[in-house]
Design a protein around this motif. Structure first.
Motif, PDB file in Angstrom:
ATOM      1  N   LEU A   1      62.014  37.748  85.844  1.00  0.00           N
ATOM      2  CA  LEU A   1      62.336  36.843  84.735  1.00  0.00           C
ATOM      3  C   LEU A   1      61.199  35.863  84.485  1.00  0.00           C
ATOM      4  O   LEU A   1      60.792  35.630  83.344  1.00  0.00           O
ATOM      5  N   SER A   2      60.674  35.288  85.565  1.00  0.00           N
ATOM      6  CA  SER A   2      59.571  34.332  85.423  1.00  0.00           C
ATOM      7  C   SER A   2      58.306  35.023  84.928  1.00  0.00           C
ATOM      8  O   SER A   2      57.591  34.494  84.073  1.00  0.00           O
ATOM      9  N   ALA A   3      58.018  36.212  85.458  1.00  0.00           N
ATOM     10  CA  ALA A   3      56.820  36.940  85.039  1.00  0.00           C
ATOM     11  C   ALA A   3      56.919  37.325  83.570  1.00  0.00           C
ATOM     12  O   ALA A   3      55.938  37.213  82.818  1.00  0.00           O
ATOM     13  N   ARG A   4      58.084  37.759  83.135  1.00  0.00           N
ATOM     14  CA  ARG A   4      58.279  38.134  81.729  1.00  0.00           C
ATOM     15  C   ARG A   4      58.109  36.902  80.829  1.00  0.00           C
ATOM     16  O   ARG A   4      57.502  36.973  79.766  1.00  0.00           O
ATOM     17  N   ARG A   5      58.634  35.755  81.267  1.00  0.00           N
ATOM     18  CA  ARG A   5      58.505  34.520  80.482  1.00  0.00           C
ATOM     19  C   ARG A   5      57.031  34.118  80.383  1.00  0.00           C
ATOM     20  O   ARG A   5      56.560  33.725  79.321  1.00  0.00           O
ATOM     21  N   ALA A   6      56.291  34.246  81.487  1.00  0.00           N
ATOM     22  CA  ALA A   6      54.859  33.910  81.461  1.00  0.00           C
ATOM     23  C   ALA A   6      54.110  34.856  80.537  1.00  0.00           C
ATOM     24  O   ALA A   6      53.244  34.429  79.769  1.00  0.00           O
ATOM     25  N   ALA A   7      54.461  36.134  80.561  1.00  0.00           N
ATOM     26  CA  ALA A   7      53.802  37.112  79.699  1.00  0.00           C
ATOM     27  C   ALA A   7      54.122  36.852  78.234  1.00  0.00           C
ATOM     28  O   ALA A   7      53.235  36.912  77.385  1.00  0.00           O
ATOM     29  N   SER A   8      55.376  36.527  77.942  1.00  0.00           N
ATOM     30  CA  SER A   8      55.746  36.267  76.542  1.00  0.00           C
ATOM     31  C   SER A   8      55.139  34.970  76.049  1.00  0.00           C
ATOM     32  O   SER A   8      54.968  34.780  74.849  1.00  0.00           O
ATOM     33  N   GLY A   9      54.778  34.092  76.966  1.00  0.00           N
ATOM     34  CA  GLY A   9      54.115  32.847  76.604  1.00  0.00           C
ATOM     35  C   GLY A   9      52.633  33.046  76.353  1.00  0.00           C
ATOM     36  O   GLY A   9      51.917  32.102  76.081  1.00  0.00           O
ATOM     37  N   GLY A  10      52.182  34.292  76.478  1.00  0.00           N
ATOM     38  CA  GLY A  10      50.791  34.606  76.198  1.00  0.00           C
ATOM     39  C   GLY A  10      49.835  34.208  77.297  1.00  0.00           C
ATOM     40  O   GLY A  10      48.637  34.148  77.077  1.00  0.00           O
ATOM     41  N   LEU A  11      50.360  33.947  78.501  1.00  0.00           N
ATOM     42  CA  LEU A  11      49.461  33.524  79.565  1.00  0.00           C
ATOM     43  C   LEU A  11      48.472  34.629  79.922  1.00  0.00           C
ATOM     44  O   LEU A  11      47.325  34.375  80.209  1.00  0.00           O
ATOM     45  N   ARG A  12      48.932  35.868  79.893  1.00  0.00           N
ATOM     46  CA  ARG A  12      48.040  36.987  80.222  1.00  0.00           C
ATOM     47  C   ARG A  12      48.710  38.298  79.850  1.00  0.00           C
ATOM     48  O   ARG A  12      48.801  39.199  80.653  1.00  0.00           O
TER      49      ARG A  12
ATOM     50  N   ALA B   1      63.733  27.835  85.918  1.00  0.00           N
ATOM     51  CA  ALA B   1      63.677  28.804  87.017  1.00  0.00           C
ATOM     52  C   ALA B   1      64.759  28.526  88.058  1.00  0.00           C
ATOM     53  O   ALA B   1      65.414  29.455  88.545  1.00  0.00           O
ATOM     54  N   VAL B   2      64.957  27.269  88.395  1.00  0.00           N
ATOM     55  CA  VAL B   2      66.009  26.926  89.370  1.00  0.00           C
ATOM     56  C   VAL B   2      67.379  27.273  88.794  1.00  0.00           C
ATOM     57  O   VAL B   2      68.235  27.828  89.499  1.00  0.00           O
ATOM     58  N   ALA B   3      67.604  26.975  87.516  1.00  0.00           N
ATOM     59  CA  ALA B   3      68.886  27.329  86.881  1.00  0.00           C
ATOM     60  C   ALA B   3      69.097  28.839  86.905  1.00  0.00           C
ATOM     61  O   ALA B   3      70.210  29.315  87.175  1.00  0.00           O
ATOM     62  N   GLU B   4      68.039  29.601  86.654  1.00  0.00           N
ATOM     63  CA  GLU B   4      68.146  31.067  86.718  1.00  0.00           C
ATOM     64  C   GLU B   4      68.548  31.525  88.112  1.00  0.00           C
ATOM     65  O   GLU B   4      69.450  32.358  88.265  1.00  0.00           O
ATOM     66  N   ALA B   5      67.861  30.998  89.127  1.00  0.00           N
ATOM     67  CA  ALA B   5      68.150  31.410  90.505  1.00  0.00           C
ATOM     68  C   ALA B   5      69.581  31.072  90.893  1.00  0.00           C
ATOM     69  O   ALA B   5      70.265  31.883  91.543  1.00  0.00           O
ATOM     70  N   LEU B   6      70.039  29.902  90.507  1.00  0.00           N
ATOM     71  CA  LEU B   6      71.415  29.514  90.840  1.00  0.00           C
ATOM     72  C   LEU B   6      72.420  30.405  90.120  1.00  0.00           C
ATOM     73  O   LEU B   6      73.445  30.783  90.689  1.00  0.00           O
ATOM     74  N   ASP B   7      72.131  30.766  88.876  1.00  0.00           N
ATOM     75  CA  ASP B   7      73.002  31.685  88.148  1.00  0.00           C
ATOM     76  C   ASP B   7      73.022  33.056  88.828  1.00  0.00           C
ATOM     77  O   ASP B   7      74.084  33.652  89.005  1.00  0.00           O
ATOM     78  N   ILE B   8      71.865  33.536  89.231  1.00  0.00           N
ATOM     79  CA  ILE B   8      71.781  34.819  89.926  1.00  0.00           C
ATOM     80  C   ILE B   8      72.555  34.752  91.242  1.00  0.00           C
ATOM     81  O   ILE B   8      73.289  35.685  91.583  1.00  0.00           O
TER      82      ILE B   8
END
Length: 190
Positions: free
Chosen positions: A59-70, A165-172
């Motif tokens: 989830l974090s990697a996809r968000r970073a990619a969609s943010g155009g980081l790389r 990210a913390v909210a995602e982890a807690l939801d998971i």
């Protein structure tokens, strides 16, 4: 609290009051309240089961990619390989994650998400005796993926990424998929 020790949270980095928290939820809440985001993320990386941790890294990697980081082909392929293992944790899918991480030069959120998936099983080549991974490898890679995803953000976007990210982890951890957490972090712009 073996997750604390395994995550490498040293006593000087966390106050005794925080170490004294008995329940993981209370510990996480105290870390967040104190603004110790990297400690909260590393703790959660060790607290989540491995598949769920790898999903969180994706989830974090996809968000970073969609943010155009790389955003590039190798990055998308590494995320896809790690997600494929999450959805069907077969040995072939897990081993494919090593090649995907290698194509990323073992770097960045996507590279670490793929490494996290690979490090959940046998490290030896298929025709060799089994070499089990150190139990800290996969969660360390999960934490690295989540933390690295915040790099390249500006100002308060970094904290917003951490909060999301913390909210995602807690939801998971509660059985959710971590995908609908942006409503909880309206300040997140990425």
């Amino acid at each position: 609290m073996s997750c604390i020790a395994n995550a490498g949270l040293a006593a000087p980095a966390v106050s005794p009051a925080l170490e004294a928290a008995a329940a993981p939820r209370a510990y996480i809440a105290q870390l967040v309240d104190a603004g110790l985001w990297s400690d909260a993320i590393r703790f959660l990386a060790f607290a989540l089961p491995m598949r769920e941790g790898v999903w969180w890294a994706c989830l974090s990697a996809r968000r970073a990619a969609s943010g155009g980081l790389r955003s590039e082909g190798a990055e998308r392929a590494a995320i896809a390989a790690a997600e494929a293992w999450v959805w069907a944790p077969a040995e072939e899918a897990r081993r494919a994650c090593l090649a995907a991480a290698e194509a990323m030069a073992y770097d960045g959120p996507a590279g670490y998400a793929a490494l996290a998936a690979y490090w959940t099983g046998n490290l030896a080549p298929p025709d060799q005796p089994e070499i089990p991974p150190d139990a800290r490898l996969a969660p360390t890679a999960v934490g690295a993926a989540v933390l690295l995803a915040a790099l390249g953000r500006c100002g308060n976007e970094v904290e917003a990424h951490y909060r999301l990210a913390v909210a995602e982890a807690l939801d998971i951890a509660r059985g959710g998929d971590g995908r609908d957490m942006r409503a909880l972090s309206p300040e997140y712009a990425g």
